[in-house]
Design a protein around this motif. Structure first.
Motif, mmCIF file in Angstrom:
data_model
loop_
_atom_site.group_PDB
_atom_site.id
_atom_site.type_symbol
_atom_site.label_atom_id
_atom_site.label_comp_id
_atom_site.label_asym_id
_atom_site.label_seq_id
_atom_site.Cartn_x
_atom_site.Cartn_y
_atom_site.Cartn_z
ATOM 1 N N MET A 99 -6.905 -8.609 7.560
ATOM 2 C CA MET A 99 -7.417 -7.667 6.579
ATOM 3 C C MET A 99 -6.318 -6.754 6.040
ATOM 4 S SD MET A 99 -11.299 -6.570 7.601
ATOM 5 C CE MET A 99 -11.055 -6.031 9.269
ATOM 6 N N ARG A 100 -5.372 -6.434 6.909
ATOM 7 C CA ARG A 100 -4.272 -5.576 6.474
ATOM 8 C C ARG A 100 -3.485 -6.237 5.339
ATOM 9 N NH1 ARG A 100 -1.123 -1.316 8.721
ATOM 10 N NH2 ARG A 100 1.029 -1.417 8.038
ATOM 11 N N ASP A 101 -3.163 -7.518 5.533
ATOM 12 C CA ASP A 101 -2.417 -8.235 4.498
ATOM 13 C C ASP A 101 -3.217 -8.355 3.206
ATOM 14 O OD1 ASP A 101 -0.256 -8.546 6.183
ATOM 15 O OD2 ASP A 101 -0.817 -10.568 6.814
ATOM 16 N N GLU A 102 -4.508 -8.534 3.351
ATOM 17 C CA GLU A 102 -5.374 -8.626 2.175
ATOM 18 C C GLU A 102 -5.359 -7.311 1.391
ATOM 19 O OE1 GLU A 102 -9.952 -9.959 1.092
ATOM 20 O OE2 GLU A 102 -9.319 -9.914 3.187
ATOM 21 N N LEU A 103 -5.376 -6.194 2.103
ATOM 22 C CA LEU A 103 -5.321 -4.899 1.439
ATOM 23 C C LEU A 103 -3.965 -4.682 0.773
ATOM 24 C CD1 LEU A 103 -6.640 -2.248 0.668
ATOM 25 C CD2 LEU A 103 -5.902 -1.311 2.872
ATOM 26 N N ILE A 104 -2.901 -5.071 1.439
ATOM 27 C CA ILE A 104 -1.563 -4.951 0.838
ATOM 28 C C ILE A 104 -1.513 -5.731 -0.474
ATOM 29 C CG2 ILE A 104 0.870 -5.609 1.090
ATOM 30 C CD1 ILE A 104 0.560 -4.894 4.106
ATOM 31 N N GLU A 105 -2.019 -6.949 -0.457
ATOM 32 C CA GLU A 105 -2.027 -7.760 -1.681
ATOM 33 C C GLU A 105 -2.881 -7.109 -2.765
ATOM 34 O OE1 GLU A 105 -0.084 -10.362 -2.443
ATOM 35 O OE2 GLU A 105 0.827 -9.928 -0.504
ATOM 36 N N SER A 106 -3.987 -6.544 -2.371
ATOM 37 C CA SER A 106 -4.860 -5.870 -3.330
ATOM 38 C C SER A 106 -4.164 -4.661 -3.952
ATOM 39 C CB SER A 106 -6.154 -5.440 -2.639
ATOM 40 O OG SER A 106 -6.987 -4.768 -3.544
ATOM 41 N N ILE A 107 -3.479 -3.876 -3.137
ATOM 42 C CA ILE A 107 -2.758 -2.709 -3.649
ATOM 43 C C ILE A 107 -1.655 -3.151 -4.614
ATOM 44 C CG2 ILE A 107 -1.252 -0.776 -3.024
ATOM 45 C CD1 ILE A 107 -2.872 -0.622 -0.357
ATOM 46 N N LYS A 108 -0.939 -4.191 -4.257
ATOM 47 C CA LYS A 108 0.110 -4.706 -5.150
ATOM 48 C C LYS A 108 -0.488 -5.155 -6.480
ATOM 49 C CE LYS A 108 2.350 -7.792 -2.800
ATOM 50 N NZ LYS A 108 3.159 -8.662 -1.928
ATOM 51 N N ASP A 109 -1.635 -5.823 -6.423
ATOM 52 C CA ASP A 109 -2.303 -6.251 -7.657
ATOM 53 C C ASP A 109 -2.743 -5.058 -8.495
ATOM 54 O OD1 ASP A 109 -1.982 -8.913 -6.995
ATOM 55 O OD2 ASP A 109 -4.044 -9.163 -6.272
ATOM 56 N N ILE A 110 -3.326 -4.065 -7.852
ATOM 57 C CA ILE A 110 -3.799 -2.868 -8.557
ATOM 58 C C ILE A 110 -2.634 -2.155 -9.244
ATOM 59 C CG2 ILE A 110 -4.738 -0.540 -8.207
ATOM 60 C CD1 ILE A 110 -6.496 -1.842 -5.943
ATOM 61 N N LEU A 111 -1.519 -2.053 -8.527
ATOM 62 C CA LEU A 111 -0.357 -1.332 -9.052
ATOM 63 C C LEU A 111 0.533 -2.211 -9.932
ATOM 64 C CD1 LEU A 111 0.607 0.688 -5.857
ATOM 65 C CD2 LEU A 111 -0.665 1.494 -7.870
ATOM 66 N N GLU A 112 0.194 -3.501 -9.987
ATOM 67 C CA GLU A 112 0.956 -4.473 -10.785
ATOM 68 C C GLU A 112 2.437 -4.496 -10.395
ATOM 69 O OE1 GLU A 112 0.128 -4.041 -14.973
ATOM 70 O OE2 GLU A 112 -2.034 -4.071 -14.629
ATOM 71 N N VAL A 113 2.665 -4.603 -9.077
ATOM 72 C CA VAL A 113 4.022 -4.690 -8.540
ATOM 73 C C VAL A 113 4.111 -5.889 -7.596
ATOM 74 C CG1 VAL A 113 4.498 -2.217 -8.762
ATOM 75 C CG2 VAL A 113 3.520 -3.086 -6.637
ATOM 76 N N ASP A 114 5.338 -6.320 -7.341
ATOM 77 C CA ASP A 114 5.561 -7.453 -6.445
ATOM 78 C C ASP A 114 5.716 -7.036 -4.995
ATOM 79 O OD1 ASP A 114 5.505 -9.293 -8.557
ATOM 80 O OD2 ASP A 114 7.630 -8.947 -8.977
ATOM 81 N N GLN A 115 6.083 -5.760 -4.800
ATOM 82 C CA GLN A 115 6.368 -5.296 -3.444
ATOM 83 C C GLN A 115 6.014 -3.823 -3.318
ATOM 84 O OE1 GLN A 115 10.302 -6.344 -2.233
ATOM 85 N NE2 GLN A 115 10.166 -5.225 -0.310
ATOM 86 N N ILE A 116 5.519 -3.450 -2.140
ATOM 87 C CA ILE A 116 5.292 -2.037 -1.828
ATOM 88 C C ILE A 116 5.842 -1.762 -0.435
ATOM 89 C CG2 ILE A 116 3.272 -1.651 -3.296
ATOM 90 C CD1 ILE A 116 1.523 -1.992 -0.772
ATOM 91 N N ASN A 117 6.219 -0.516 -0.238
ATOM 92 C CA ASN A 117 6.648 -0.052 1.081
ATOM 93 C C ASN A 117 5.673 1.026 1.525
ATOM 94 O OD1 ASN A 117 9.161 -1.579 1.313
ATOM 95 N ND2 ASN A 117 9.823 -0.303 -0.399
ATOM 96 N N MET A 118 5.512 1.139 2.810
ATOM 97 C CA MET A 118 4.542 2.106 3.336
ATOM 98 C C MET A 118 4.864 3.548 2.945
ATOM 99 S SD MET A 118 2.044 0.703 4.811
ATOM 100 C CE MET A 118 1.935 -0.923 4.138
ATOM 101 N N GLU A 119 6.115 3.839 2.681
ATOM 102 C CA GLU A 119 6.499 5.210 2.342
ATOM 103 C C GLU A 119 6.583 5.466 0.837
ATOM 104 O OE1 GLU A 119 6.422 7.524 4.714
ATOM 105 O OE2 GLU A 119 5.861 5.855 6.004
ATOM 106 N N ASP A 120 6.223 4.485 0.038
ATOM 107 C CA ASP A 120 6.226 4.678 -1.420
ATOM 108 C C ASP A 120 5.185 5.729 -1.815
ATOM 109 O OD1 ASP A 120 8.161 2.759 -1.869
ATOM 110 O OD2 ASP A 120 6.730 1.181 -2.407
ATOM 111 N N GLU A 121 5.591 6.626 -2.692
ATOM 112 C CA GLU A 121 4.652 7.624 -3.208
ATOM 113 C C GLU A 121 3.787 6.973 -4.271
ATOM 114 O OE1 GLU A 121 6.439 11.277 -4.466
ATOM 115 O OE2 GLU A 121 7.620 11.433 -2.631
ATOM 116 N N LEU A 122 2.493 7.118 -4.119
ATOM 117 C CA LEU A 122 1.574 6.483 -5.063
ATOM 118 C C LEU A 122 1.774 6.990 -6.484
ATOM 119 C CD1 LEU A 122 -1.502 6.480 -2.705
ATOM 120 C CD2 LEU A 122 -0.274 4.467 -3.532
ATOM 121 N N GLU A 123 2.056 8.263 -6.631
ATOM 122 C CA GLU A 123 2.265 8.841 -7.959
ATOM 123 C C GLU A 123 3.497 8.265 -8.662
ATOM 124 O OE1 GLU A 123 0.326 10.854 -9.746
ATOM 125 O OE2 GLU A 123 -1.176 11.008 -8.171
#
Length: 70
Positions: free
Chosen positions: A1-25
């Motif tokens: 489920m964690r990986d699924e959420l990561i993929e969902s967040i990447k899709d929402i933000l339209e990015v290829d990669q995210i880091n846990m410390e990235d500021e959402l803003e």
């Protein structure tokens, strides 16, 4: 489920990669529609309802995971 959420967040933000410390803003796509999409994704993936006020409190990516305790 964690990986699924990561993929969902990447899709929402339209990015290829995210880091846990990235500021959402810092993401251009982080707006009210993205927040609503995140609420929907969390509901679909975790069967857990949250509201947009909770999402407004998320400052960095890891805040989402801390809230969900994953």
């Amino acid at each position: 489920m964690r990986d699924e959420l990561i993929e969902s967040i990447k899709d929402i933000l339209e990015v290829d990669q995210i880091n846990m410390e990235d500021e959402l803003e810092s993401f251009e796509m982080w707006d009210s529609l993205a927040k609503l999409s995140l609420v929907t994704s969390i509901d679909e993936i975790f069967k857990k309802s949250i509201n947009e006020e909770v999402v407004d409190e998320f400052k960095i990516v890891s805040d989402i995971f801390k809230y969900l305790q994953i």
